[in-house]
Design a protein around this motif. Structure first.
Motif, PDB file in Angstrom:
ATOM      1  N   UNK A  64       0.825  -1.219   0.000  1.00  0.00           N
ATOM      2  CA  UNK A  64       0.000   0.000   0.000  1.00  0.00           C
ATOM      3  C   UNK A  64       0.856   1.265   0.000  1.00  0.00           C
ATOM      4  N   UNK A  65       1.969   1.239   0.741  1.00  0.00           N
ATOM      5  CA  UNK A  65       2.833   2.412   0.848  1.00  0.00           C
ATOM      6  C   UNK A  65       4.111   2.296   0.012  1.00  0.00           C
ATOM      7  N   UNK A  66       4.179   1.298  -0.869  1.00  0.00           N
ATOM      8  CA  UNK A  66       5.323   1.085  -1.760  1.00  0.00           C
ATOM      9  C   UNK A  66       6.644   1.015  -0.995  1.00  0.00           C
ATOM     10  N   UNK A  67       6.647   0.246   0.076  1.00  0.00           N
ATOM     11  CA  UNK A  67       7.847   0.029   0.884  1.00  0.00           C
ATOM     12  C   UNK A  67       8.498  -1.257   0.399  1.00  0.00           C
ATOM     13  N   UNK A  68       9.784  -1.182   0.094  1.00  0.00           N
ATOM     14  CA  UNK A  68      10.494  -2.319  -0.495  1.00  0.00           C
ATOM     15  C   UNK A  68      10.823  -3.419   0.509  1.00  0.00           C
ATOM     16  N   UNK A  69      11.180  -3.033   1.748  1.00  0.00           N
ATOM     17  CA  UNK A  69      11.568  -4.064   2.712  1.00  0.00           C
ATOM     18  C   UNK A  69      11.349  -3.572   4.134  1.00  0.00           C
ATOM     19  N   UNK A  70      11.176  -4.522   5.016  1.00  0.00           N
ATOM     20  CA  UNK A  70      11.027  -4.221   6.437  1.00  0.00           C
ATOM     21  C   UNK A  70      12.384  -4.388   7.100  1.00  0.00           C
ATOM     22  N   UNK A  71      12.615  -3.745   8.223  1.00  0.00           N
ATOM     23  CA  UNK A  71      11.669  -2.882   8.917  1.00  0.00           C
ATOM     24  C   UNK A  71      11.589  -1.516   8.242  1.00  0.00           C
ATOM     25  N   UNK A  72      10.414  -0.955   8.320  1.00  0.00           N
ATOM     26  CA  UNK A  72      10.201   0.384   7.786  1.00  0.00           C
ATOM     27  C   UNK A  72       9.206   1.095   8.690  1.00  0.00           C
ATOM     28  N   UNK A  73       9.360   2.407   8.785  1.00  0.00           N
ATOM     29  CA  UNK A  73       8.425   3.226   9.547  1.00  0.00           C
ATOM     30  C   UNK A  73       7.788   4.191   8.553  1.00  0.00           C
ATOM     31  N   UNK A  74       6.466   4.129   8.472  1.00  0.00           N
ATOM     32  CA  UNK A  74       5.713   5.027   7.600  1.00  0.00           C
ATOM     33  C   UNK A  74       5.132   6.127   8.472  1.00  0.00           C
ATOM     34  N   UNK A  75       5.346   7.366   8.073  1.00  0.00           N
ATOM     35  CA  UNK A  75       4.820   8.510   8.814  1.00  0.00           C
ATOM     36  C   UNK A  75       3.628   9.090   8.076  1.00  0.00           C
ATOM     37  N   UNK A  76       2.565   9.354   8.839  1.00  0.00           N
ATOM     38  CA  UNK A  76       1.322   9.901   8.297  1.00  0.00           C
ATOM     39  C   UNK A  76       0.872  11.063   9.171  1.00  0.00           C
ATOM     40  N   UNK A  77       0.221  12.034   8.556  1.00  0.00           N
ATOM     41  CA  UNK A  77      -0.422  13.095   9.332  1.00  0.00           C
ATOM     42  C   UNK A  77      -1.840  13.229   8.806  1.00  0.00           C
ATOM     43  N   UNK A  78      -2.807  13.006   9.687  1.00  0.00           N
ATOM     44  CA  UNK A  78      -4.222  13.022   9.312  1.00  0.00           C
ATOM     45  C   UNK A  78      -4.480  12.105   8.120  1.00  0.00           C
ATOM     46  N   UNK A  79      -3.777  10.991   8.080  1.00  0.00           N
ATOM     47  CA  UNK A  79      -3.926  10.005   7.022  1.00  0.00           C
ATOM     48  C   UNK A  79      -3.125  10.299   5.775  1.00  0.00           C
ATOM     49  N   UNK A  80      -2.524  11.485   5.682  1.00  0.00           N
ATOM     50  CA  UNK A  80      -1.710  11.841   4.521  1.00  0.00           C
ATOM     51  C   UNK A  80      -0.287  11.324   4.715  1.00  0.00           C
ATOM     52  N   UNK A  81       0.279  10.817   3.645  1.00  0.00           N
ATOM     53  CA  UNK A  81       1.613  10.233   3.659  1.00  0.00           C
ATOM     54  C   UNK A  81       2.682  11.321   3.782  1.00  0.00           C
ATOM     55  N   UNK A  82       3.601  11.145   4.740  1.00  0.00           N
ATOM     56  CA  UNK A  82       4.720  12.073   4.925  1.00  0.00           C
ATOM     57  C   UNK A  82       6.028  11.500   4.396  1.00  0.00           C
ATOM     58  N   UNK A  83       6.147  10.172   4.418  1.00  0.00           N
ATOM     59  CA  UNK A  83       7.368   9.513   3.967  1.00  0.00           C
ATOM     60  C   UNK A  83       7.617   8.259   4.783  1.00  0.00           C
ATOM     61  N   UNK A  84       8.695   7.563   4.444  1.00  0.00           N
ATOM     62  CA  UNK A  84       9.030   6.346   5.183  1.00  0.00           C
ATOM     63  C   UNK A  84      10.526   6.275   5.426  1.00  0.00           C
ATOM     64  N   UNK A  85      10.867   5.549   6.455  1.00  0.00           N
ATOM     65  CA  UNK A  85      12.249   5.336   6.874  1.00  0.00           C
ATOM     66  C   UNK A  85      12.486   3.834   6.835  1.00  0.00           C
ATOM     67  N   UNK A  86      13.385   3.400   5.968  1.00  0.00           N
ATOM     68  CA  UNK A  86      13.645   1.973   5.817  1.00  0.00           C
ATOM     69  C   UNK A  86      14.922   1.576   6.534  1.00  0.00           C
ATOM     70  N   UNK A  87      14.887   0.407   7.142  1.00  0.00           N
ATOM     71  CA  UNK A  87      16.076  -0.152   7.757  1.00  0.00           C
ATOM     72  C   UNK A  87      16.506   0.569   9.023  1.00  0.00           C
ATOM     73  N   UNK A  88      17.669   0.195   9.495  1.00  0.00           N
ATOM     74  CA  UNK A  88      18.257   0.755  10.710  1.00  0.00           C
ATOM     75  C   UNK A  88      19.494   1.544  10.299  1.00  0.00           C
ATOM     76  N   UNK A  89      19.701   2.647  10.978  1.00  0.00           N
ATOM     77  CA  UNK A  89      20.848   3.505  10.676  1.00  0.00           C
ATOM     78  C   UNK A  89      21.567   3.857  11.962  1.00  0.00           C
ATOM     79  N   UNK A  90      22.622   4.631  11.814  1.00  0.00           N
ATOM     80  CA  UNK A  90      23.298   5.184  12.973  1.00  0.00           C
ATOM     81  C   UNK A  90      22.251   5.916  13.821  1.00  0.00           C
ATOM     82  N   UNK A  91      22.382   5.868  15.147  1.00  0.00           N
ATOM     83  CA  UNK A  91      21.379   6.413  16.063  1.00  0.00           C
ATOM     84  C   UNK A  91      21.031   7.870  15.755  1.00  0.00           C
ATOM     85  N   UNK A  92      22.018   8.729  15.623  1.00  0.00           N
ATOM     86  CA  UNK A  92      21.739  10.147  15.386  1.00  0.00           C
ATOM     87  C   UNK A  92      21.062  10.354  14.032  1.00  0.00           C
TER      88      UNK A  92
END
Length: 152
Positions: free
Chosen positions: A91-119
């Motif tokens: 539904x959100x065209x995410x290629x692989x998990x883990x991913x975090x999809x951000x929404x505001x009032x149901x509108x898509x803001x973007x997604x963050x895939x995988x794990x990265x450096x903490x900062x």
């Protein structure tokens, strides 16, 4: 004396424990694949998969709650188990998990895939949460090169 060996938890059992911990300790709500809409305001949706395929899934269950703390209590915290994540990833065209999809009032803001450096992870969470809505990516099915009708 007889020593009894017990099998350890499976990868899916470990994921279920991690999701339960997220729900109990951090207020995450589990969503189904057919969730018609998401809560009003800012929402972060963690999409998971079997940790046996990708160990980062268990890391995301620990890291995401901490990264969301910087956003305050106003963010709805959602998690989808592997059974629901496949449809939501499509539904959100995410290629692989883990991913975090951000929404505001149901509108898509973007997604963050995988794990990265903490900062970098925290910075990206803050950037996506503060960003404007954008068109949801269009899922494009990928075919094997040997399949007829595939691009050459």
């Amino acid at each position: 004396m007889m020593l009894e060996l017990k099998a350890g938890a499976t990868s899916l059992e470990r994921l279920e424990s991690a999701i339960a911990r997220m729900q109990q300790k951090h207020g995450f709500v589990r969503v189904a694949a057919d969730a018609p809409q998401f809560p009003a305001g800012l929402a972060a949706l963690l999409l998971t998969d079997d940790p046996q395929r990708n160990l980062e899934v268990l890391d995301a269950c620990v890291i995401l709650p901490e990264a969301l703390n910087g956003l305050g209590a106003d963010v709805a915290r959602l998690v989808a188990g592997p059974e629901a994540s496949a449809a939501l990833m499509q539904r959100f065209a995410v290629a692989r998990a883990p991913a975090v999809v951000f929404l505001r009032d149901g509108d898509y803001l973007g997604s963050l895939n995988g794990i990265r450096d903490w900062q970098e992870y925290r910075d990206e969470v803050a950037r996506l949460a503060a960003g404007p809505a954008r068109p949801r990516p269009i899922p494009i099915p990928v075919r094997d090169a040997g399949t007829s009708g595939a691009c050459a």
